[in-house]
Enzyme design. Structure first.
Site, PDB file in Angstrom:
ATOM      1  N   LYS A   1       0.833  -1.216   0.000  1.00  0.00           N
ATOM      2  CA  LYS A   1       0.000   0.000   0.000  1.00  0.00           C
ATOM      3  C   LYS A   1       0.860   1.255   0.000  1.00  0.00           C
ATOM      4  CE  LYS A   1      -2.057  -0.849   3.968  1.00  0.00           C
ATOM      5  NZ  LYS A   1      -1.564  -2.171   4.375  1.00  0.00           N
TER       6      LYS A   1
ATOM      7  N   ARG B   1      -9.367   1.226   8.749  1.00  0.00           N
ATOM      8  CA  ARG B   1      -8.936  -0.143   8.990  1.00  0.00           C
ATOM      9  C   ARG B   1      -9.997  -0.934   9.752  1.00  0.00           C
ATOM     10  NH1 ARG B   1      -3.060   0.749   8.784  1.00  0.00           N
ATOM     11  NH2 ARG B   1      -1.904  -1.178   8.966  1.00  0.00           N
TER      12      ARG B   1
ATOM     13  N   ARG C   1      11.700  -6.039   4.865  1.00  0.00           N
ATOM     14  CA  ARG C   1      11.435  -4.625   4.568  1.00  0.00           C
ATOM     15  C   ARG C   1      12.362  -3.710   5.371  1.00  0.00           C
ATOM     16  NH1 ARG C   1       5.408  -2.472   4.721  1.00  0.00           N
ATOM     17  NH2 ARG C   1       5.369  -3.097   6.911  1.00  0.00           N
TER      18      ARG C   1
ATOM     19  N   ARG D   1      11.436  -1.531  10.776  1.00  0.00           N
ATOM     20  CA  ARG D   1      10.388  -1.088  11.696  1.00  0.00           C
ATOM     21  C   ARG D   1      10.306  -2.050  12.870  1.00  0.00           C
ATOM     22  NH1 ARG D   1       5.018   0.089   8.169  1.00  0.00           N
ATOM     23  NH2 ARG D   1       4.132  -0.939  10.002  1.00  0.00           N
TER      24      ARG D   1
ATOM     25  N   ARG E   1      -0.341  -8.934  13.275  1.00  0.00           N
ATOM     26  CA  ARG E   1      -0.918  -7.924  12.379  1.00  0.00           C
ATOM     27  C   ARG E   1      -1.782  -8.558  11.293  1.00  0.00           C
ATOM     28  NH1 ARG E   1       4.381  -5.123  10.704  1.00  0.00           N
ATOM     29  NH2 ARG E   1       3.106  -3.804   9.376  1.00  0.00           N
TER      30      ARG E   1
HETATM   31  P1  AMP Z   1       1.033   0.748   8.804  1.00  0.00           P
HETATM   32  O1  AMP Z   1       2.220   1.598   8.630  1.00  0.00           O
HETATM   33  O2  AMP Z   1      -0.138   1.206   7.966  1.00  0.00           O
HETATM   34  O3  AMP Z   1       1.326  -0.717   8.617  1.00  0.00           O
HETATM   35  O4  AMP Z   1       0.566   0.909  10.323  1.00  0.00           O
HETATM   36  C1  AMP Z   1       1.392   0.504  11.393  1.00  0.00           C
HETATM   37  C2  AMP Z   1       0.603   0.362  12.672  1.00  0.00           C
HETATM   38  O5  AMP Z   1       0.004   1.626  13.009  1.00  0.00           O
HETATM   39  C3  AMP Z   1      -0.567  -0.609  12.612  1.00  0.00           C
HETATM   40  O6  AMP Z   1      -0.158  -1.944  12.859  1.00  0.00           O
HETATM   41  C4  AMP Z   1      -1.461  -0.056  13.719  1.00  0.00           C
HETATM   42  O7  AMP Z   1      -0.952  -0.412  15.011  1.00  0.00           O
HETATM   43  C5  AMP Z   1      -1.289   1.430  13.567  1.00  0.00           C
HETATM   44  N1  AMP Z   1      -2.286   1.990  12.615  1.00  0.00           N
HETATM   45  C6  AMP Z   1      -2.056   2.547  11.401  1.00  0.00           C
HETATM   46  N2  AMP Z   1      -3.196   2.928  10.810  1.00  0.00           N
HETATM   47  C7  AMP Z   1      -4.191   2.604  11.677  1.00  0.00           C
HETATM   48  C8  AMP Z   1      -5.615   2.710  11.659  1.00  0.00           C
HETATM   49  N3  AMP Z   1      -6.264   3.238  10.595  1.00  0.00           N
HETATM   50  N4  AMP Z   1      -6.302   2.261  12.739  1.00  0.00           N
HETATM   51  C9  AMP Z   1      -5.673   1.738  13.817  1.00  0.00           C
HETATM   52  N5  AMP Z   1      -4.352   1.584  13.895  1.00  0.00           N
HETATM   53  C10 AMP Z   1      -3.607   2.006  12.837  1.00  0.00           C
END
Ligand code: AMP
Length: 205
Positions: A9, A84, A118, A148, A159
């Protein structure tokens, strides 16, 4: 942009931003920068992110609502990793009307492999593989790439489970509204971008 962790994404969103100049709004990036800046938001979000769980809906809804109110979002924007949950999608509709939901999908085994290798650059937001960054240097800006904290195999499994339980229902949610488009994330970044771009061109035509 909707899809499991590691589907691409963020990578595709960065390509869309480059091509169309749309503001790229990644809740994950916003939360990580709040953690680095040690703000109250960052401190409360960190534990959830480290466990691979979702940050509470009201917290992310608040930051997205605030961000979408900024001037650069007046003509459109790209949401990456938000909504999400169905609750987030419902709340989003109270202040915005998404035109398209692009599902970037991939098989679970591929996702685990991709995420474990990654590397990201906190300075420019670039996303790479460990093979592209064996020297630890960002090929885009010369910064130092890192892994990360939530990209470890154990957290990735959580996740993925969280995605299945809380985010997958959004696929039906947007399909029922007639705005879901699906892209299988296979092949090169360019191959996937061609498919994503075709959808955007249809929409903009
Ligand atoms: P990402 O970088 O999109 O993979 O997000 C990393 C982490 O941030 C996720 O595993 C969640 O813990 C948190 N996070 C990001 N976006 C959201 C969202 N829309 N709702 C809840 N938690 C989020």
């Amino acid at each position: 942009m909707l899809g499991p962790p590691g589907a691409g994404k963020g990578t595709q969103a960065a390509r869309i931003r480059e091509r169309y100049g749309l503001p790229h709004i990644s809740t994950g990036d916003m939360l990580r920068s709040a953690i680095r800046a040690q703000t109250e938001l960052g401190l409360s979000a960190k534990a959830y992110i480290d466990r691979g769980e979702l940050v509470p809906d009201d917290v992310v809804i608040g930051i997205v609502r605030e961000r979408l109110g900024e001037d650069d979002c007046a003509k459109g924007y790209l949401l990456d990793g938000f909504p999400r949950t169905v609750e987030q999608a419902r709340e989003l509709e109270r202040f915005a009307a998404p035109d398209m939901a692009i599902l970037i999908d991939a098989d679970a085994e591929l996702l685990v492999a991709r995420i474990s290798s990654r590397r990201v650059c906190p300075a420019c937001g670039g996303i790479f593989t460990s093979r592209e960054t064996t020297d630890g240097v960002c090929p885009q800006c010369g910064g130092t790439v890192i892994q990360r904290d939530d990209d470890t195999e154990a957290t990735v499994r959580t996740r993925l489970a969280v995605y299945e339980q809380q985010t997958r229902p959004l696929i039906d949610y947007y399909a029922e509204r007639g705005i879901l488009r699906r892209v299988q994330s296979m092949g090169s970044i360019e191959d996937v971008f061609r498919k994503v771009n075709a959808l955007l061109e249809q929409q903009l035509r």
